[in-house]
Write a protein that holds these residues in place. Structure first.
Motif, PDB file in Angstrom:
ATOM      1  N   LEU B 255       0.854  -1.199   0.000  1.00 35.07           N
ATOM      2  CA  LEU B 255       0.000   0.000   0.000  1.00 35.07           C
ATOM      3  C   LEU B 255       0.891   1.250   0.000  1.00 35.07           C
ATOM      4  N   CYS B 391       0.168   7.850  -4.830  1.00 34.60           N
ATOM      5  CA  CYS B 391      -0.068   7.062  -3.606  1.00 34.60           C
ATOM      6  C   CYS B 391      -1.527   6.621  -3.545  1.00 34.60           C
ATOM      7  N   ASP B 392      -1.808   5.644  -2.671  1.00 38.32           N
ATOM      8  CA  ASP B 392      -3.172   5.093  -2.564  1.00 38.32           C
ATOM      9  C   ASP B 392      -3.991   5.817  -1.504  1.00 38.32           C
ATOM     10  N   GLY B 453      -8.585   9.110   0.842  1.00 39.64           N
ATOM     11  CA  GLY B 453      -8.356   8.355  -0.391  1.00 39.64           C
ATOM     12  C   GLY B 453      -8.936   9.009  -1.621  1.00 39.64           C
ATOM     13  N   ASP B 457     -13.161   5.557  -3.509  1.00 36.55           N
ATOM     14  CA  ASP B 457     -12.277   4.451  -3.127  1.00 36.55           C
ATOM     15  C   ASP B 457     -12.361   4.212  -1.614  1.00 36.55           C
ATOM     16  N   THR B 460     -10.335   1.078  -0.196  1.00 46.98           N
ATOM     17  CA  THR B 460      -8.923   1.178   0.189  1.00 46.98           C
ATOM     18  C   THR B 460      -8.779   1.927   1.511  1.00 46.98           C
TER      19      THR B 460
END
Lengths: 97, 485
Positions: B255, B391-392, B453, B457, B460
């Motif tokens: 991640l 980035c997530d 996020g 999403d 995540t």
């Protein structure tokens, strides 16, 4: 930018708010600080971009519209249930002179 | 943390306890604790018992929802048919909506039990819930401290076990910040993920309904129940989420976690250390840290207050004392009635925001303030999009400090506005964010971090939060009062 007395009174009228002279003075001073805070937008690090979308949330797609069909409306007594002493209407004092 | 909904649901489904019995426990807890905590401003106990009886019937049949029979609460700005909903404002005194919000309608169909309406800042305008016309709620972790706001009553009710979960609204942090102050979980979904039909409007391009819960899994469960498009809210989106709760694995290997140093500027050292330690914990468990730059965060505060107040000044134009709510006595004509009703009915902070909103929209100032704020808003959105290309999720503090003491809102208005620096950027950009506890300060008050996020999403975001909750050491003990099963 400080708010002049005249501008403050105009804003109060547009907002449909009434202040006594004393309250207005106090409120105007408080608003000066708040407007000075809003003015910090002029020190923004970003240059911005001109393509303004109505909500600013560009991923939202408005794909569906409600069908233009007549639907049953709420019953009158429900709509008027928040009015004290209603006789089947919203009650206000006579406004046409 | 306790996965309360899963536990309660298992007990209800196996008939170990009935919804009527469980509801009585919550009513008892509210009757005992509410005088101190002031989390509820209206209770609906008779209706709750009706809901519980219906839920028990549903539970006897197979395939009842996991939320069936579980007692919960709504913020005092979320409508339910026939129950007082007043935005904690004198101007909505006595107002009983004549329709259900989509959120309550969906939950009702699943067999949820409504205990009442939670305390909040008047019209959701504030960060401490102290502008409520019913007096401030108190933080269950230490009653000398504020709950945060504006959904302070909801966070306090969940933290004090006076509701299994509650619903708040987040315009500039109003779910995440009180959740953080009270040591519970608060989810602000993506703008458009949840219908706002029946939410009394504050800043329409920013408002979002979301849950306050005891755990991340609980938040996912209730989010699954209410997400989705609604014909009554044109901003709701038909996004194919699938089952979010089912996707919680707690696996964060690989991640990519963005860390923006701008989020940590001016933050209390104890809060900063707690959040940094949490980030290190992620890294030591296989996540990859990505340093990112977000200098536009500084612009967020004035942009937020200009846009929110502009929208509020328009949304609050409807309160005139004619069709519902409070009406002033002793007026001369209809204009005088409207002026007096609004001046007596709205509190000081609401009046500040109406005047500021009117100012930034007025001729001669529109371009300099409102238009400029909209232009900058798009740039903020773009910068966040750029960050989420590399980035997530982002991890950041939720507030500059832990919960301040009661009376905080008597500080200067601008000082209050500045304390929203960590939470408002997400609303401007319409992103999802969750607040989870990650530590405590030296006086034992909870510290929270937010995980943010990409749009839509939530999977995540929730999964990253779920990992921490499952694996990190808990910072403080469970609250002992209220319902503890």
């Amino acid at each position: 930018m400080a708010l002049s007395k005249e501008d403050f009174n105009k804003l109060a009228v547009l907002s449909r708010l009434k202040f006594s002279d004393e309250e207005a003075e106090k409120f105007r001073n408080e608003m000066d600080d708040i407007i000075a805070f809003a003015d910090t937008i002029n020190n923004a690090v970003s240059g911005g971009t001109d393509d303004i979308k109505s909500t600013g949330t560009d991923a939202v797609l408005y794909t569906e519209l409600r069908e233009d069909a007549v639907k049953e409306s709420l019953p009158n007594e429900k709509i008027l249930s928040n009015v004290d002493g209603s006789k089947g209407f919203f009650n206000v004092r006579r406004c046409v002179k | 943390m306790r996965e309360l909904l899963t536990t309660l649901s298992a007990k209800l489904q196996s008939r170990e306890i009935s919804s009527v019995e469980l509801t009585k426990e919550y009513i008892k807890a509210i009757e005992k604790e509410n005088d101190t905590i002031n989390a509820y401003v209206h209770t609906t106990f008779d209706y709750a018992m009706e809901c519980a009886e219906k839920a028990d019937k549903m539970l006897k049949e197979k395939n009842a929802s996991p939320l069936c029979g579980i007692p919960m609460a709504l913020k005092d700005n979320i409508c339910s048919d026939g129950h007082l909903t007043t935005c904690c404002s004198k101007i909505l005194k006595g107002f009983k909506p004549y329709y259900d919000s989509t959120v309550w309608s969906k939950l009702k169909n699943e067999g949820a039990v409504l205990l009442g309406k939670n305390n909040m800042d008047e019209f959701a305008m504030g960060s401490t819930s102290e502008s409520s016309c019913y007096g401030a709620p108190k933080n269950p972790r230490n009653t000398a401290h504020v709950t945060g706001g504006s959904s302070g009553g909801g966070a306090a009710a969940v933290a004090a076990n006076m509701a299994a979960y509650s619903w708040g609204s987040d315009t500039g942090g109003s779910i995440r910040q009180p959740a953080s102050y009270c040591g519970v979980v608060g989810l602000k979904p993506t703008y458009g993920a949840v219908s706002r039909y029946g939410l009394i409007a504050y800043g329409s391009s920013l408002d979002q309904i979301g849950p306050i819960t005891n755990s991340v899994r609980d938040a996912a469960l209730v989010f699954d129940a209410i997400k989705g498009v609604d014909i009554n809210d044109q901003t709701s989106v038909d996004y194919n989420y699938g089952n979010v709760t089912g996707a919680l694995t707690g696996d964060i290997k690989g991640l990519k976690i963005g860390v923006a140093e701008e989020y940590f500027e001016g933050i209390d050292p104890q809060t900063k250390t707690s959040v940094e330690k949490a980030i290190e914990f992620y890294e030591s468990n296989g996540a990859k840290l990505v340093p990112v730059k977000l200098p536009v965060l500084k612009d967020s505060l004035p942009v937020y207050y200009i846009i929110a107040c502009a929208e509020a000044s328009s949304n609050l134009g409807r309160y005139d004392g004619i069709r519902y709510g409070y009406r002033a006595d002793n007026y001369e004509d209809i204009d005088d009635m409207i002026y007096k009703t609004r001046s007596d009915g709205f509190g000081k902070e609401v009046q500040h925001r109406i005047i500021l909103g009117t100012y930034v929209l007025s001729s001669g100032y529109y371009d300099a303030y409102y238009k400029k704020a909209c232009i900058l808003r798009n740039d903020i959105i773009r910068k966040f999009n750029g960050v989420f290309d590399v980035c997530d999720v982002l991890i950041a503090p939720n507030a500059p400090t832990a919960a301040p003491t009661l009376g905080y809102s008597s500080k200067s208005t601008v000082e209050m506005y500045m304390s929203d620096i960590c939470t408002v950027p997400v609303n401007i950009a319409g992103l999802p964010g969750i607040s989870i506890p990650c530590g405590k300060d030296e006086s034992g008050l909870p510290i929270g971090m937010q995980i943010l996020g990409r749009k839509f999403d939530e999977k995540t975001v929730l999964n990253a939060a779920y990992f921490y909750e499952k694996n990190a050491e808990r910072a403080f003990d469970e609250y002992e009062g209220g319902v503890n099963l």
